[in-house]
Design an enzyme around this catalytic site. Structure first.
Site, PDB file in Angstrom:
ATOM      1  CB  SER A  74      -0.969  -0.028   1.184  1.00 44.12           C
ATOM      2  OG  SER A  74      -1.916   1.017   1.099  1.00 44.12           O
ATOM      3  CG  HIS A 183      -6.192  -0.618  -0.686  1.00 44.08           C
ATOM      4  ND1 HIS A 183      -5.407  -0.148  -1.712  1.00 44.08           N
ATOM      5  CD2 HIS A 183      -5.471  -0.447   0.456  1.00 44.08           C
ATOM      6  CE1 HIS A 183      -4.250   0.277  -1.225  1.00 44.08           C
ATOM      7  NE2 HIS A 183      -4.272   0.124   0.085  1.00 44.08           N
TER       8      HIS A 183
END
Length: 296
Positions: A74, A183
């Site tokens: 991430s 996400h």
């Protein structure tokens, strides 16, 4: 988080990062209360700063000699792009700062949460999420971290319903303390905003490939990183698959985690138990690094 690095040469990066993001990074790393650091944009800048300091010190002491690829989970993908020479530090700081603010704004506009399902495989979790969506609730797979560890992201009701159904797939859902449904499609406004910022950033060919979160493929610096960065905000982080790319196709037999904490080290040991993994989360850890082949 920052205290262990205060006496290293890499601490000078704190001032540089502060100049490019408009925040006092030293204040964030040394004196900001935990509750304030839960703010998404501040947390991301803090973690990124420690990661690039750890990388700089690891390079300085030779701990990364012979590296063949980079990857990050991430936010960590931006530190990986710096480590690979694909992004300059100023450009990376600009992107991390804007990404954090955009994610925070998107989460305030459409609140959500996340939870990790422990004990079930990806097909079972995907089936559970699809069932929850069929009931009219929002939940999606956000992170595929390791065997038996898949993170869901969505509305409070959607993640709550997933928790109720988890025993049906022999799993348990643990809520995560996060500022939004990251996400997932809830981050679409953030992706649109980041796309505009990316137009002013140059991605260089780089020295090493970076394995991208969205497809677990190694990409050179002249790959389509603006598109990959935008997709990352609304797509699952395919970390388990990324580690398999590193240790399989790319032939990495030793992985080094750089930055605060040792979460990825634990995940990697579950994904590839036969691969050596080292967490370098402090200068002391750098001093304790395993000997190189030359040392042996």
């Amino acid at each position: 988080m920052g205290d262990p690095w205060r006496d290293t040469a890499a601490w000078s990066l704190v001032d540089e990062i502060s100049r490019h993001c408009g925040e006092d990074i030293e204040e964030l790393l040394l004196r900001t209360p935990t509750d304030e650091l839960r703010r998404t944009d501040l947390a991301q800048l803090s973690v990124f700063a420690v990661a690039v300091m750890a990388h700089a010190e690891a390079v300085r002491c030779g701990a990364l000699d012979g590296a063949v690829a980079c990857a990050g989970h991430s936010l960590g993908e931006y530190a990986a792009l710096v480590a690979a020479g694909v992004l300059t530090l100023p450009d990376a700081v600009t992107l991390v700062a804007d990404r954090g603010r955009a994610m925070r704004d998107a989460a305030e506009r459409r609140p959500g949460t996340m939870g990790v399902l422990v004990g079930a495989g990806l097909p079972e979790v995907e089936g559970l999420a699809a069932g929850v969506r069929a009931e009219g609730l929002d939940v999606w797979v956000a992170n595929v971290n390791a065997p038996g560890q898949v993170v869901l992201s969505g509305s409070e009701d959607g993640v709550g319903r997933a928790a109720e159904l988890a025993p049906g797939i022999a799993a348990k859902l643990i809520r995560l303390s996060v500022g939004g449904a990251f996400h997932s499609p809830f981050m679409a406004p953030a992706a649109e905003r980041l796309a505009r910022t990316l137009r002013g950033v140059t991605f260089a060919p780089g020295h090493l490939p970076v394995v991208a979160n969205v497809d677990a493929e190694p990409h050179p610096g002249d790959g389509n990183w603006p598109e990959l960065a935008v997709r990352q905000l609304v797509s699952p982080v395919r970390w388990e698959e990324s580690v398999r790319t590193l240790t399989g196709r790319l032939g990495c037999r030793r992985l080094v985690e750089l930055g605060p904490g040792r979460v990825l080290t634990g995940l990697i040991r579950r994904i590839a138990p036969d691969v050596e993994v080292t967490a370098m989360d402090s200068p002391a850890a750098l001093d304790r690094r395993p000997p190189t082949q030359e040392d042996r």
